[in-house]
Design an enzyme around this catalytic site. Structure first.
Site, PDB file in Angstrom:
ATOM      1  N   ASP A  91      24.215 -10.602   6.662  1.00 25.49           N
ATOM      2  CA  ASP A  91      24.698 -11.417   5.544  1.00 25.49           C
ATOM      3  C   ASP A  91      26.216 -11.323   5.393  1.00 25.49           C
ATOM      4  OD1 ASP A  91      24.346 -13.062   3.130  1.00 25.49           O
ATOM      5  OD2 ASP A  91      24.999 -11.229   2.092  1.00 25.49           O
ATOM      6  N   GLU A 125       9.729   4.111   4.108  1.00 25.83           N
ATOM      7  CA  GLU A 125      10.993   4.052   3.376  1.00 25.83           C
ATOM      8  C   GLU A 125      12.180   4.027   4.344  1.00 25.83           C
ATOM      9  OE1 GLU A 125       7.906   5.253   0.534  1.00 25.83           O
ATOM     10  OE2 GLU A 125       8.345   5.832   2.591  1.00 25.83           O
ATOM     11  N   MET A 153       0.797  -1.221   0.000  1.00 21.99           N
ATOM     12  CA  MET A 153       0.000   0.000   0.000  1.00 21.99           C
ATOM     13  C   MET A 153       0.834   1.278   0.000  1.00 21.99           C
ATOM     14  SD  MET A 153      -2.887  -1.204  -0.315  1.00 21.99           S
ATOM     15  CE  MET A 153      -3.558  -2.845  -0.181  1.00 21.99           C
ATOM     16  N   CYS A 154       2.161   1.160  -0.128  1.00 22.67           N
ATOM     17  CA  CYS A 154       3.017   2.346  -0.180  1.00 22.67           C
ATOM     18  C   CYS A 154       2.938   2.988  -1.556  1.00 22.67           C
ATOM     19  CB  CYS A 154       4.471   1.980   0.105  1.00 22.67           C
ATOM     20  SG  CYS A 154       4.822   1.791   1.840  1.00 22.67           S
ATOM     21  N   HIS A 155       2.838   4.313  -1.559  1.00 22.98           N
ATOM     22  CA  HIS A 155       2.851   5.061  -2.812  1.00 22.98           C
ATOM     23  C   HIS A 155       4.281   5.220  -3.314  1.00 22.98           C
ATOM     24  CE1 HIS A 155      -1.004   6.295  -1.063  1.00 22.98           C
ATOM     25  NE2 HIS A 155      -1.395   6.485  -2.305  1.00 22.98           N
TER      26      HIS A 155
END
EC number: 4.6.1.17
Length: 161
Positions: A127, A113, A76-78
């Site tokens: 990692d 973000e 749902m992020c623009h």
């Protein structure tokens, strides 16, 4: 008890909120999180002696790429215009803290973000150092990513248009 109304659900269907009527403003958010490591691993990061290379440079690049790909990961992020990303690290005795600030000029916030940037930065650290963090069974009993959170979120009205 009152039912809370969710902004992304209508008639039991998920949808992306319409932001077209919102004002365009300067927005920025800072997020932070930490990865717990062995003290020896933190020292290898500090001294630049990790086998896979420069851990923090790689994690910084990964964070920036993740910020730019957030709408691909969070449904749902623009898609928003990212105007800057700043990634900082603090190496402790047995941990690394990542801080990511994201700026935009747009109609919706940038906290997702910033959170995505921190998450991917810390995953990249893991990692890069996982061979040093494994125990003799191949597991990670003391390595942990924790406390990912929004530190600050700001919205500034543009006055010189």
């Amino acid at each position: 008890m009152l039912m809370q109304e969710f902004s992304h659900i209508k008639d039991d269907r998920a949808y992306m909120v319409d932001i077209s009527n919102k004002d365009t403003v300067v927005r920025y958010a800072t997020a932070s999180g930490k990865i717990k490591l062995h003290g020896e691993t933190a020292e290898k990061i500090r001294s630049g002696s990790v086998e896979k290379g420069n851990v923090l440079a790689t994690a910084r690049t990964a964070a920036i790429l993740a910020v730019k790909r957030t709408p691909d990961l969070i449904p749902m992020c623009h898609q928003i215009p990212i105007t800057s990303v700043d990634v900082e690290f603090e190496i402790g005795e047995g941990d690394v803290t990542a801080n990511v600030e994201v700026r935009s000029v747009g109609r919706t916030g940038v906290e997702m973000e910033a959170l995505t940037g921190v998450s991917v930065a810390l995953l990249t650290v893991w990692d890069m150092v996982k061979s040093a963090e494994k125990d003799n069974t191949g597991n990670y009993p003391s390595t942990a990513i924790e406390n990912i959170h929004v530190v600050r979120k700001v919205k500034e009205i543009i006055t010189n248009q």
